[in-house]
Scaffold this active site. Sequence first.
Site, PDB file in Angstrom:
ATOM      1  N   VAL A  81      -3.338  55.634  42.985  1.00  0.00           N
ATOM      2  CA  VAL A  81      -2.261  56.239  42.213  1.00  0.00           C
ATOM      3  C   VAL A  81      -1.586  57.321  43.058  1.00  0.00           C
ATOM      4  CG1 VAL A  81      -1.699  57.588  40.147  1.00  0.00           C
ATOM      5  CG2 VAL A  81      -3.406  55.754  40.032  1.00  0.00           C
ATOM      6  N   CYS A  82      -0.264  57.293  43.063  1.00  0.00           N
ATOM      7  CA  CYS A  82       0.505  58.256  43.846  1.00  0.00           C
ATOM      8  C   CYS A  82       1.452  59.007  42.907  1.00  0.00           C
ATOM      9  CB  CYS A  82       1.287  57.529  44.933  1.00  0.00           C
ATOM     10  SG  CYS A  82       2.259  58.644  45.968  1.00  0.00           S
ATOM     11  N   ILE A  83       0.970  60.152  42.415  1.00  0.00           N
ATOM     12  CA  ILE A  83       1.825  61.041  41.638  1.00  0.00           C
ATOM     13  C   ILE A  83       1.631  62.461  42.156  1.00  0.00           C
ATOM     14  CG2 ILE A  83       2.012  59.645  39.546  1.00  0.00           C
ATOM     15  CD1 ILE A  83      -0.152  61.361  38.272  1.00  0.00           C
TER      16      ILE A  83
END
Length: 169
Positions: free
Chosen positions: A88-90
């Site tokens: 996940v890339c946030i």
Amino acid sequence: MTDQSSLLLRKQLAELNKNPVEGFSAGLIDDDNIHQWEVVVIGPQDTLFEGGFFKAYLTFPHDYPHRPPKMKFITEIWHPNVAKNGDVCISILHEPGEDKFGYEKPEERWLPIHTVETIMISVISMLADPNGDSPANVDAAKEWREDPCGEFKRKVARCVRKSQEMAFD
């Protein structure tokens, strides 16, 4: 000796068990390791992900909350902000401080005030509203921008179906 991160994570887990938050469930992968969590994100209503059950792992560093956990979906998910391997890339999961690429302000990145609950609320929000400016999955981002009701929707629907089948295995 129990370290501070373990105590904090135990407190957060107890709070989530006592007062569950809509949209996800969380627990330990192994009762002997407070730093490895399994979460199930329920696809948000009125989104393409509605009806899905997406399993992910949260791995907390031993200096949590000073550094962010890593989150990886185990269930296949097609989303601009989830790499093809599930990472996940946030912003709030990015290391604290200045962004060397200049995309994010320091206050958008990890801060020690974040909890499992705030992380998961951000992930649920990400499902409903992808950030196409900084994608982890360029192919999904391109489809989302150019044909959100076509190929992108079809791939998400397939992931939702597969997640439903896996949820009851």
